[in-house]
Design an enzyme around this catalytic site. Structure first.
Site, PDB file in Angstrom:
ATOM      1  N   ASN A 130      41.393  40.552  39.235  1.00  0.00           N
ATOM      2  CA  ASN A 130      41.545  39.687  38.063  1.00  0.00           C
ATOM      3  C   ASN A 130      41.905  40.555  36.857  1.00  0.00           C
ATOM      4  OD1 ASN A 130      39.044  40.517  36.583  1.00  0.00           O
ATOM      5  ND2 ASN A 130      38.102  39.817  38.485  1.00  0.00           N
ATOM      6  N   ASP A 166      34.627  36.955  43.108  1.00  0.00           N
ATOM      7  CA  ASP A 166      33.618  36.164  43.829  1.00  0.00           C
ATOM      8  C   ASP A 166      33.899  36.110  45.324  1.00  0.00           C
ATOM      9  OD1 ASP A 166      31.946  35.383  41.639  1.00  0.00           O
ATOM     10  OD2 ASP A 166      33.601  34.115  40.957  1.00  0.00           O
ATOM     11  N   LYS A 225      48.922  48.868  56.735  1.00  0.00           N
ATOM     12  CA  LYS A 225      49.798  47.975  55.985  1.00  0.00           C
ATOM     13  C   LYS A 225      50.368  46.920  56.939  1.00  0.00           C
ATOM     14  CE  LYS A 225      53.924  47.806  53.153  1.00  0.00           C
ATOM     15  NZ  LYS A 225      55.218  48.425  52.877  1.00  0.00           N
ATOM     16  N   PRO A 268      28.713  39.051  47.265  1.00  0.00           N
ATOM     17  CA  PRO A 268      27.384  38.831  46.693  1.00  0.00           C
ATOM     18  C   PRO A 268      27.474  38.709  45.166  1.00  0.00           C
ATOM     19  CG  PRO A 268      27.656  41.105  47.394  1.00  0.00           C
ATOM     20  CD  PRO A 268      28.880  40.381  47.846  1.00  0.00           C
ATOM     21  N   LYS A 316      19.945  32.714  37.150  1.00  0.00           N
ATOM     22  CA  LYS A 316      20.016  34.145  37.475  1.00  0.00           C
ATOM     23  C   LYS A 316      18.866  34.930  36.849  1.00  0.00           C
ATOM     24  CE  LYS A 316      25.072  33.961  38.076  1.00  0.00           C
ATOM     25  NZ  LYS A 316      26.315  34.717  38.124  1.00  0.00           N
TER      26      LYS A 316
END
Ligand code: CTP
Length: 414
Positions: free
Chosen positions: A221, A290, A303, A322, A359
């Protein structure tokens, strides 16, 4: 190396005195001056007689130094300032004193209390934080006299910046190079900072994770890691012992920040879990992937060749990673403080509240992603901060460095 996480806006008007001595590295002190001036710090300069063989007073003046001292006595100053007590000025008004580069000679003079020119006299009369950045030939650095003088300075509380290992101007290699300017600059900022996190062990996860699919392709990301890097720098500047677990990023940290570099979420979990038991405060800023791709037949080390796949039947299977923050939350012991982030596109406060509870966090910093001035890869952030007592604060758009500073401020009241 990235140093955006050194740009703190909170030193406006602080005063630093810069001493420059006769090393070939003296030209680098001009760049150090620029870093200080760009941080809105007022800088006075003293250049010794040998320092002036390498750089002149006019260069420091042109780059924004308030006053430049070049000699002890007015008749020699030729209009550069006539204050008869200039040798006491840094002692009276500077918040920190930095000598960069520092030769073996100035180190010996400060160690012995010798005051035979403007810089050594100003240093003797200064009682605040003194940062010394040595630069000399490796044989001069390792000489018993220099080492003994250096130990004397360290025992007196002088703050060391370097020297680094590497090649020096004369072609020799070894310890004696002026350390990276950003590291000297960071030590100055640290000397100007409060020490309200002294004695605290702080753990920070930052950056993206990178989840390989095959040997050349991965899932990730656009997180820059800047928010976590600024939190780490601010905690270090405020006296904490800082441990960073960094995904793929190129932030340069001062040598006393402990950095573990990882690539995948599983590696980040392992490193963070190792460090968490010793942490007083842990702050998970990392944009952990995630999910990770299930590698094609042949495994992650190979590859996948285009000729070996049917493009019409191509798909990538994902498996969950996790949740590192949740894992730390479950292991949290009494007295540990856990801080999380929430990146949301909708219902920011409600989502953040839920994550805070689920959490087992003490504080959560929520930001809306996908809007200008906030979130991934921006230098600023617009956040809301929620704590376990139910307090909510909404902050305007601020540089990430200032968001980091305010987060540590807030912790004092938790
Ligand atoms: N986090 C983590 N490990 C993960 C996912 C997230 O440690 N595998 C941490 C992040 O560092 C952040 C917080 O959890 O501090 C929230 O991350 P965010 O991406 O906002 O949310 P998620 O919990 O992943 O939930 P969702 O993607 O459904 O919003």
């Amino acid at each position: 190396m990235n140093t955006d996480h050194f740009r703190f806006p909170c030193f406006l008007g602080r005063r630093v005195h810069l001493g420059v001595t006769g090393s070939i590295a003296a030209y680098k002190s001009l760049e150090l001056l620029r870093l200080l001036v760009d941080a809105h710090i007022d800088v006075g300069v003293t250049v010794t007689a040998s320092g002036q063989r390498f750089v002149g007073a006019a260069s420091f003046q042109a780059l924004g130094a308030g006053v430049v001292h070049t000699s002890m006595f007015p008749d020699e100053r030729r209009g550069l300032g006539e204050d008869p007590f200039a040798h006491l000025t840094p002692g009276r008004s500077a918040d920190a004193f930095v000598i960069a580069p520092a030769t073996a000679n100035i180190i010996a003079k400060i160690a012995g209390g010798i005051a035979d020119d403007m810089l050594s006299t100003q240093a003797l009369a200064f009682r605040g934080p003194l940062i010394v950045a040595p630069a000399m030939n490796p044989n001069m650095w390792s000489a018993p006299a220099t080492q003994s003088n250096w130990r004397t300075l360290l025992d007196r509380g002088v703050i060391a910046a370097g020297p680094d290992n590497g090649s020096v101007a004369c072609g020799d290699t070894g310890q004696g190079r002026l350390c990276r300017l950003e590291h000297i600059f960071a030590q100055v900022l640290r000397a100007l900072s409060p020490k309200d996190l002294a004695g605290k062990n702080v753990l920070i996860t930052l950056g993206p994770t990178r989840e390989p699919w095959d040997a050349v392709r991965y899932l990730s990301n656009p997180s820059s890691g800047l928010m976590g890097a600024t939190l780490a720098m601010a905690a270090w500047m405020r006296g904490a012992d800082v441990h960073v677990v960094a995904g793929p990023t190129d932030f340069d940290f001062p040598p006393s920040v402990h950095v573990v570099r990882v690539t995948t979420a599983l590696e980040m979990l392992a490193a963070a879990s190792d460090l968490f038991p010793a942490a007083d405060i842990a702050c998970c800023t990392a944009a952990v992937a995630d999910f990770r791709p299930v590698p094609p037949t042949g495994g992650v080390a190979h590859k996948l060749k285009k000729r070996d796949i049917d493009p019409l039947a191509l798909s990538i299977a994902l498996t969950p990673n996790p949740d590192i923050l949740r894992t730390l939350g479950a292991a949290k012991r009494k007295g540990q403080i856990l801080i999380g982030f929430a990146a949301e596109t909708d219902g920011v406060l409600a989502q953040a509240k839920m994550k805070l509870a689920e959490k087992r966090l003490d504080l959560i910093v929520a930001n809306r992603i996908g809007v200008p001035g906030s979130g991934f890869a921006a230098s600023t952030n617009v956040v809301a901060v929620l704590d376990r007592t139910g307090r909510v604060e909404q902050w305007p758009e601020l540089p990430k460095t200032e968001v980091a500073w305010r987060i540590w401020d807030l912790l004092q009241h938790l």
